[in-house]
Write an enzyme that holds these catalytic residues in place. Structure first.
Site, PDB file in Angstrom:
ATOM      1  N   ASP A   8       0.858  -1.181   0.000  1.00 56.19           N
ATOM      2  CA  ASP A   8       0.000   0.000   0.000  1.00 56.19           C
ATOM      3  C   ASP A   8       0.895   1.232   0.000  1.00 56.19           C
ATOM      4  OD1 ASP A   8      -2.337   1.442  -0.021  1.00 56.19           O
ATOM      5  OD2 ASP A   8      -3.109   0.633   1.866  1.00 56.19           O
ATOM      6  N   HIS A  60      -3.126  -0.529  -3.547  1.00 56.95           N
ATOM      7  CA  HIS A  60      -3.618   0.819  -3.273  1.00 56.95           C
ATOM      8  C   HIS A  60      -4.580   1.265  -4.365  1.00 56.95           C
ATOM      9  CE1 HIS A  60      -3.892   4.983  -2.157  1.00 56.95           C
ATOM     10  NE2 HIS A  60      -3.478   5.354  -3.356  1.00 56.95           N
ATOM     11  N   HIS A 115      -7.358   5.168   7.453  1.00 59.09           N
ATOM     12  CA  HIS A 115      -8.671   4.787   6.923  1.00 59.09           C
ATOM     13  C   HIS A 115      -8.723   3.264   6.874  1.00 59.09           C
ATOM     14  CE1 HIS A 115      -6.151   4.531   3.315  1.00 59.09           C
ATOM     15  NE2 HIS A 115      -7.040   3.665   2.854  1.00 59.09           N
ATOM     16  N   GLU A 134      -6.870  -2.494   7.782  1.00 63.33           N
ATOM     17  CA  GLU A 134      -6.594  -3.378   6.657  1.00 63.33           C
ATOM     18  C   GLU A 134      -5.633  -4.513   7.010  1.00 63.33           C
ATOM     19  OE1 GLU A 134      -5.519  -0.692   3.484  1.00 63.33           O
ATOM     20  OE2 GLU A 134      -7.398   0.407   3.767  1.00 63.33           O
TER      21      GLU A 134
END
Length: 276
Positions: A8, A60, A115, A134
């Site tokens: 990411d 991502h 997030h 995540e």
């Protein structure tokens, strides 16, 4: 050893602003070079420690950020979306371990650019009463196919949130989070070198002491509570069968597998594009 790297961008050294993560901007074009080089550093460390194969899942946004012409020639790159295993695509192919490069803390977290999966739509994701980011969610998905997580890089909040789930993992801090859009960052060169050393150490440790590593699992069945930013998002998401609205901003659903839970969340993420 066969290693999967889930990569990411928000946790990459020097990345602090949404423009650096938004596809097509000049800031993103620069950041994706740093992103690619952190992945390369991780792969070099893994190969130096004896890994025979490294698969990288670009994870991502559009999943098309890493520059194929700049990656280490030994890497196999999984790019593009949608895909069933999403951020850990490739974990189902018989890999031995997973590493997280450039990851970030969860929604409502204190890390840089925090997030969970979709910052536009989701304000928190809870599974069986606990909030996960995540790494936690995709660590559970890896655990479902009996694959442990051995490494993570990003800011210090990333480690603080996830070290309980992956107690044997090696962590590298690319920056110190000072706010949502503020960090005390290492240079890209220094961060890459530390990722190289950290990954080499992680793979050496894993190959020498495999019995220490337990895949991350929690008891089934799984009840997911999804908190959203706006009521209209819940309006759309609860069109799907099996969903139940809890209040104006929250819904829940149940699954028997982590894979189905992740598939459902990613379906909501795709549905939310109707509101952009």
């Amino acid at each position: 050893m066969k290693l999967l790297i889930s990569a990411d961008i928000e946790g990459v050294a020097g990345v602090v602003d949404p423009e650096q993560c938004r596809t097509g901007t000049s800031a993103w074009e620069r950041a994706r070079v740093w992103f690619t080089e952190e992945v390369n550093a991780a792969a070099r460390g893994a190969f130096d420690a004896g890994a025979k194969e490294v698969i990288v899942a670009d994870s991502h946004a559009t999943f098309r950020n890493i520059l194929p012409d700049l990656i280490d020639e030994r890497i196999y790159l999984i790019t593009g979306k949608p895909r069933l295993y999403s951020m850990v695509a490739g974990v189902e192919t018989g890999v031995d371990a997973v590493a997280f490069i450039g990851h970030h803390s969860q929604a409502r977290g204190r890390g840089v650019l925090a997030h969970t999966i979709n910052g536009f739509s989701f304000s928190q994701i809870r599974v069986n009463g606990r909030a996960y980011g995540e790494p936690g969610l995709y660590g559970l998905l890896a655990g479902e196919v009996d694959v442990p997580v051995i490494f993570g890089s990003g800011d210090q909040i990333l480690e603080a949130e996830n070290k309980e789930f992956f107690p044997e993992a090696v962590w590298v801090h690319t920056k110190e989070a000072l706010g949502t859009f503020v960090a005390k960052s290492k240079s890209t060169t220094r961060a890459q070198y530390e990722i190289f050393k950290g990954m080499r150490s992680a793979v050496e440790k894993f190959m020498t002491n495999r019995d220490l590593y337990e895949p991350f699992k929690i008891p089934s069945p799984y009840e997911c509570e999804l908190a959203c930013h706006k009521p209209e998002m819940v309006d759309i998401f609860t069109i799907l069968p099996g969903t139940e609205r809890l209040d104006s901003l929250t819904l829940k659903f149940k699954t028997e597998s982590i894979l189905d839970l992740i598939r459902t969340i990613n379906t909501f993420s795709l549905m939310s594009s109707a509101l952009r």
